[in-house]
Write a protein that holds these residues in place. Structure first.
Motif, PDB file in Angstrom:
ATOM      1  N   PHE A   1       0.835  -1.198   0.000  1.00  0.00           N
ATOM      2  CA  PHE A   1       0.000   0.000   0.000  1.00  0.00           C
ATOM      3  C   PHE A   1       0.875   1.254   0.000  1.00  0.00           C
ATOM      4  O   PHE A   1       1.821   1.375   0.787  1.00  0.00           O
ATOM      5  CB  PHE A   1      -0.908   0.034   1.236  1.00  0.00           C
ATOM      6  CG  PHE A   1      -2.090  -0.887   1.147  1.00  0.00           C
ATOM      7  CD1 PHE A   1      -3.137  -0.626   0.281  1.00  0.00           C
ATOM      8  CD2 PHE A   1      -2.153  -2.030   1.934  1.00  0.00           C
ATOM      9  CE1 PHE A   1      -4.219  -1.479   0.193  1.00  0.00           C
ATOM     10  CE2 PHE A   1      -3.234  -2.887   1.859  1.00  0.00           C
ATOM     11  CZ  PHE A   1      -4.262  -2.614   0.984  1.00  0.00           C
ATOM     12  N   VAL A   2       0.561   2.177  -0.898  1.00  0.00           N
ATOM     13  CA  VAL A   2       1.218   3.481  -0.944  1.00  0.00           C
ATOM     14  C   VAL A   2       0.149   4.566  -0.770  1.00  0.00           C
ATOM     15  O   VAL A   2      -1.035   4.311  -0.962  1.00  0.00           O
ATOM     16  CB  VAL A   2       1.978   3.684  -2.267  1.00  0.00           C
ATOM     17  CG1 VAL A   2       3.072   2.636  -2.431  1.00  0.00           C
ATOM     18  CG2 VAL A   2       1.024   3.627  -3.461  1.00  0.00           C
ATOM     19  N   ASN A   3       0.588   5.760  -0.429  1.00  0.00           N
ATOM     20  CA  ASN A   3      -0.365   6.847  -0.192  1.00  0.00           C
ATOM     21  C   ASN A   3      -0.734   7.607  -1.458  1.00  0.00           C
ATOM     22  O   ASN A   3      -1.826   8.165  -1.562  1.00  0.00           O
ATOM     23  CB  ASN A   3       0.198   7.839   0.833  1.00  0.00           C
ATOM     24  CG  ASN A   3       0.200   7.267   2.246  1.00  0.00           C
ATOM     25  OD1 ASN A   3      -0.459   6.262   2.517  1.00  0.00           O
ATOM     26  ND2 ASN A   3       0.942   7.895   3.142  1.00  0.00           N
ATOM     27  N   GLU A   4       0.178   7.646  -2.433  1.00  0.00           N
ATOM     28  CA  GLU A   4      -0.044   8.451  -3.628  1.00  0.00           C
ATOM     29  C   GLU A   4      -0.231   7.572  -4.858  1.00  0.00           C
ATOM     30  O   GLU A   4       0.502   6.593  -5.053  1.00  0.00           O
ATOM     31  CB  GLU A   4       1.133   9.404  -3.860  1.00  0.00           C
ATOM     32  CG  GLU A   4       1.401  10.348  -2.706  1.00  0.00           C
ATOM     33  CD  GLU A   4       0.229  11.261  -2.414  1.00  0.00           C
ATOM     34  OE1 GLU A   4      -0.534  11.573  -3.366  1.00  0.00           O
ATOM     35  OE2 GLU A   4       0.061  11.662  -1.243  1.00  0.00           O
ATOM     36  N   ARG A   5      -1.199   7.925  -5.702  1.00  0.00           N
ATOM     37  CA  ARG A   5      -1.531   7.154  -6.886  1.00  0.00           C
ATOM     38  C   ARG A   5      -0.342   7.030  -7.844  1.00  0.00           C
ATOM     39  O   ARG A   5      -0.092   5.965  -8.404  1.00  0.00           O
ATOM     40  CB  ARG A   5      -2.723   7.810  -7.587  1.00  0.00           C
ATOM     41  CG  ARG A   5      -3.135   7.164  -8.879  1.00  0.00           C
ATOM     42  CD  ARG A   5      -4.401   7.800  -9.406  1.00  0.00           C
ATOM     43  NE  ARG A   5      -4.292   9.248  -9.530  1.00  0.00           N
ATOM     44  CZ  ARG A   5      -5.289  10.049  -9.886  1.00  0.00           C
ATOM     45  NH1 ARG A   5      -6.475   9.535 -10.123  1.00  0.00           N
ATOM     46  NH2 ARG A   5      -5.116  11.340  -9.996  1.00  0.00           N
ATOM     47  N   GLU A   6       0.404   8.113  -8.029  1.00  0.00           N
ATOM     48  CA  GLU A   6       1.514   8.092  -8.974  1.00  0.00           C
ATOM     49  C   GLU A   6       2.610   7.115  -8.536  1.00  0.00           C
ATOM     50  O   GLU A   6       3.337   6.556  -9.364  1.00  0.00           O
ATOM     51  CB  GLU A   6       2.113   9.503  -9.123  1.00  0.00           C
ATOM     52  CG  GLU A   6       1.185  10.524  -9.754  1.00  0.00           C
ATOM     53  CD  GLU A   6       0.125  11.045  -8.770  1.00  0.00           C
ATOM     54  OE1 GLU A   6       0.243  10.725  -7.562  1.00  0.00           O
ATOM     55  OE2 GLU A   6      -0.804  11.745  -9.218  1.00  0.00           O
ATOM     56  N   LYS A   7       2.716   6.899  -7.238  1.00  0.00           N
ATOM     57  CA  LYS A   7       3.771   6.035  -6.713  1.00  0.00           C
ATOM     58  C   LYS A   7       3.548   4.574  -7.086  1.00  0.00           C
ATOM     59  O   LYS A   7       4.509   3.795  -7.149  1.00  0.00           O
ATOM     60  CB  LYS A   7       3.838   6.186  -5.188  1.00  0.00           C
ATOM     61  CG  LYS A   7       5.046   5.511  -4.559  1.00  0.00           C
ATOM     62  CD  LYS A   7       6.337   6.172  -5.002  1.00  0.00           C
ATOM     63  CE  LYS A   7       7.557   5.496  -4.425  1.00  0.00           C
ATOM     64  NZ  LYS A   7       8.820   6.125  -4.865  1.00  0.00           N
ATOM     65  N   THR A   8       2.309   4.179  -7.352  1.00  0.00           N
ATOM     66  CA  THR A   8       2.039   2.783  -7.704  1.00  0.00           C
ATOM     67  C   THR A   8       2.802   2.380  -8.957  1.00  0.00           C
ATOM     68  O   THR A   8       3.376   1.291  -9.027  1.00  0.00           O
ATOM     69  CB  THR A   8       0.533   2.548  -7.917  1.00  0.00           C
ATOM     70  OG1 THR A   8       0.051   3.393  -8.961  1.00  0.00           O
ATOM     71  CG2 THR A   8      -0.255   2.836  -6.646  1.00  0.00           C
ATOM     72  N   LEU A   9       2.816   3.253  -9.952  1.00  0.00           N
ATOM     73  CA  LEU A   9       3.497   2.955 -11.217  1.00  0.00           C
ATOM     74  C   LEU A   9       5.003   2.884 -11.026  1.00  0.00           C
ATOM     75  O   LEU A   9       5.669   1.945 -11.484  1.00  0.00           O
ATOM     76  CB  LEU A   9       3.155   4.020 -12.258  1.00  0.00           C
ATOM     77  CG  LEU A   9       1.670   4.270 -12.521  1.00  0.00           C
ATOM     78  CD1 LEU A   9       1.498   5.443 -13.473  1.00  0.00           C
ATOM     79  CD2 LEU A   9       1.012   3.034 -13.078  1.00  0.00           C
ATOM     80  N   GLU A  10       5.546   3.875 -10.339  1.00  0.00           N
ATOM     81  CA  GLU A  10       6.992   3.937 -10.133  1.00  0.00           C
ATOM     82  C   GLU A  10       7.491   2.736  -9.337  1.00  0.00           C
ATOM     83  O   GLU A  10       8.494   2.099  -9.697  1.00  0.00           O
ATOM     84  CB  GLU A  10       7.336   5.235  -9.403  1.00  0.00           C
ATOM     85  CG  GLU A  10       8.804   5.353  -9.018  1.00  0.00           C
ATOM     86  CD  GLU A  10       9.040   6.488  -8.029  1.00  0.00           C
ATOM     87  OE1 GLU A  10       9.955   6.359  -7.197  1.00  0.00           O
ATOM     88  OE2 GLU A  10       8.290   7.494  -8.089  1.00  0.00           O
ATOM     89  N   LEU A  11       6.788   2.396  -8.249  1.00  0.00           N
ATOM     90  CA  LEU A  11       7.236   1.309  -7.382  1.00  0.00           C
ATOM     91  C   LEU A  11       7.102  -0.049  -8.067  1.00  0.00           C
ATOM     92  O   LEU A  11       7.990  -0.907  -7.952  1.00  0.00           O
ATOM     93  CB  LEU A  11       6.452   1.322  -6.071  1.00  0.00           C
ATOM     94  CG  LEU A  11       6.841   0.257  -5.047  1.00  0.00           C
ATOM     95  CD1 LEU A  11       8.310   0.375  -4.672  1.00  0.00           C
ATOM     96  CD2 LEU A  11       5.967   0.359  -3.799  1.00  0.00           C
ATOM     97  N   ALA A  12       6.006  -0.260  -8.787  1.00  0.00           N
ATOM     98  CA  ALA A  12       5.824  -1.541  -9.485  1.00  0.00           C
ATOM     99  C   ALA A  12       6.935  -1.751 -10.514  1.00  0.00           C
ATOM    100  O   ALA A  12       7.461  -2.857 -10.665  1.00  0.00           O
ATOM    101  CB  ALA A  12       4.449  -1.589 -10.148  1.00  0.00           C
ATOM    102  N   GLU A  13       7.305  -0.694 -11.207  1.00  0.00           N
ATOM    103  CA  GLU A  13       8.394  -0.791 -12.183  1.00  0.00           C
ATOM    104  C   GLU A  13       9.709  -1.135 -11.485  1.00  0.00           C
ATOM    105  O   GLU A  13      10.482  -1.994 -11.961  1.00  0.00           O
ATOM    106  CB  GLU A  13       8.527   0.533 -12.935  1.00  0.00           C
ATOM    107  CG  GLU A  13       9.667   0.551 -13.945  1.00  0.00           C
ATOM    108  CD  GLU A  13       9.918   1.946 -14.500  1.00  0.00           C
ATOM    109  OE1 GLU A  13      11.030   2.172 -15.004  1.00  0.00           O
ATOM    110  OE2 GLU A  13       9.009   2.792 -14.409  1.00  0.00           O
TER     111      GLU A  13
END
Length: 506
Positions: A346-358
């Motif tokens: 779980f992350v707090n910011e929507r944009e972080k989902t893409l960066e972290l998954a990559e």
């Protein structure tokens, strides 16, 4: 953080605990025999010697009107004056869906029996009139007339997401195999043709499970959809009465109120904002809260990883990947079928989902990003692999293709260029979902044993919902929170201490 939740006194919790201690069997509830017979084989998947959960012990008698231990007479339930209002509040994974679904189905079957009695009496009356008027001709009924309940359900269940519609709809459908009622789930996951055929089926409809936005758009064109509703359930009420949903949910309730007999709200938390809203709009609402409300089950362990220490030195992405690898290796060494093979980050910011998954994929981890930019149909397909739910009208190959499609969509334009070939090592047999609170509410993630809180949650409500993805239905679970520079370490410490003592978060 500490002012997010409405407080429930421990005196009240103790009184509730004592009042529900006497009920330990589903047979103790005054449900119709046909409803009773559906619980074990359909709702509980054939489990033996299963006792009702605290919220079920508390809510089912209240919704049936049998708290005084007196059993109702056979036949339809007596007519009630005014609309009954209930709030069911219980911890995540505590069986709230079954707590409201069984009484609603029971009421539908009793109303159906009453309708049949009235129809039989009217038919007999007409026959008597015909015998008196032997020479009067009556026109036969049209053979192609739709069922009188077509497009006019008796009960409506509102849920915030398509995935929850599918989850609750699947449970209702399983109960209908024994009880024999007609249910339909509609959401953005289905085409307009499917939605129309389900809602306006010539065979009629008893229970409709839908999202508020879709139902609102339908009722704008056909208000009669709400003309016969006697039971309205608003599940995940803390979401459906927040600022984004409240106007639509409230408008649906206003239109359905003339025929409503019971309004049932359901939530895993009572935020102070919801508490204030309900006191203003529904001052007479009865609150049924379990003793462990706002408490994270003690069977869930919470670990802390200090991002600032070696070897991470402030690199939160590296700390997350290393934590996943450590948990994944433990699961591989255990080798059992019940070992954790699916994790949620779980992350707090929507944009972080893409960066972290990559980033996780670059470290050899099978990771998928999921956020609100992905359409609801794709969300449901990807989440299905983490909930164990069957996808509607989808084969396994189609599901895998859909999941791969979402993963491709989650990569930014130059993402593939940043990876020079496949990683040197791969974490086998582990799947990771990186998401915001999109999937933290209500979804029955039985296949998930571990959650990682990449960011410290903003509120205690988020702590409860995120950690509530594990430890469901009595299972053990584990959460890990990454703590770094600028994070509220004191809050994390208080949450851990509260979990250890079994105390509520307030």
């Amino acid at each position: 953080m500490q002012r997010a939740l409405s407080e429930v006194s421990y005196g009240r919790r103790s009184a509730v605990k004592q009042s529900i201690a006497e009920t330990d069997r589903f047979e103790d509830f005054d449900l119709l025999s046909v409803v009773q017979s559906s619980i074990a084989p359909q709702a509980l998947n054939g489990l033996i010697d299963v006792s009702p959960t605290p919220i079920q012990r508390l809510a089912i008698p209240a919704l049936l009107g049998t708290e005084d231990k007196k059993r109702r007479r056979r036949g339809p339930a007596p007519e009630k004056s005014g609309m009954e209002q209930f709030l069911l509040a219980a911890e995540t994974g505590s069986g709230k869906t079954l707590a409201y679904l069984l009484p609603v189905i029971d009421a539908i079957k009793r109303a159906e029996a009453a309708d049949m009695e009235r129809e039989a009496a009217e038919t007999e009356k007409k026959k008597a009139e015909q015998r008196q008027n032997l020479f009067e001709l009556t026109s036969p009924p049209l053979s192609n007339e739709p069922h009188p309940t077509t497009g006019r359900p008796r009960a409506i269940i509102l849920l915030p997401t398509a995935e929850l519609v599918s989850q609750v709809g699947t449970l209702a459908k399983s109960l209908s195999h024994t009880v024999k009622f007609r249910s339909a789930m509609i959401s953005a996951s289905f085409s307009g043709t499917v939605i129309r055929s389900r809602l306006f089926s010539p065979n009629g409809i008893d229970v409709l499970i839908s999202t508020p936005h879709l139902l609102s758009s339908i009722t704008e064109q056909d208000p009669n959809v709400l003309s016969r509703v006697t039971h309205m359930v608003v599940d995940e009420a803390d979401s459906l009465f927040d600022r984004s949903f409240a106007p639509i949910t409230g408008a649906i309730l206003d239109r359905a109120t003339p025929s409503l007999q019971q309004l049932i709200l359901c939530s895993a938390t009572i935020p102070r904002s919801l508490d204030s809203y309900l006191r203003k709009r529904f001052p007479d609402m009865r609150r049924l809260a379990t003793p462990n409300l706002h408490a994270i089950p003690r069977r869930v362990q919470l670990g802390v990883v200090d991002v600032e220490k070696d070897p991470y030195k402030g690199n939160r992405n590296l700390a997350c990947a290393d934590t996943i690898w450590n948990i994944g290796k433990e699961a591989s060494e255990d080798g059992g079928l019940e070992s954790a093979k699916r994790m949620i980050v779980f992350v707090n910011e929507r944009e972080k989902t893409l960066e972290l998954a990559e980033y996780l994929r670059s470290k050899g981890i099978d990771a998928t990003a999921l956020n609100r930019d992905v359409d609801e149909r794709k969300q449901a397909e990807v989440l299905a692999s983490f909930t164990g739910a069957a996808l509607p009208n989808k084969t396994d190959k189609q599901a895998k293709r859909a999941e791969a499609d979402v993963m491709d969509r989650s990569q930014t334009g130059n993402a593939s260029a940043s990876l020079s070939g496949p990683p040197k090592r791969q974490l086998q047999n582990v799947k990771v979902l990186v998401m915001t609170d999109l999937g933290s509410r209500g979804i029955d993630t039985l296949l998930v044993r571990h959650v990682i809180l990449y960011d410290v949650p903003h509120t205690s409500i988020d702590f409860i919902h995120r950690l509530g993805r594990v430890g469901r239905m009595g299972r053990r679970g584990r959460g890990v929170v990454l703590v770094g520079k600028g994070d509220r370490r004191d809050i994390v410490r208080e949450v851990r201490e509260g979990m250890f003592k079994g105390q509520a978060l307030i």
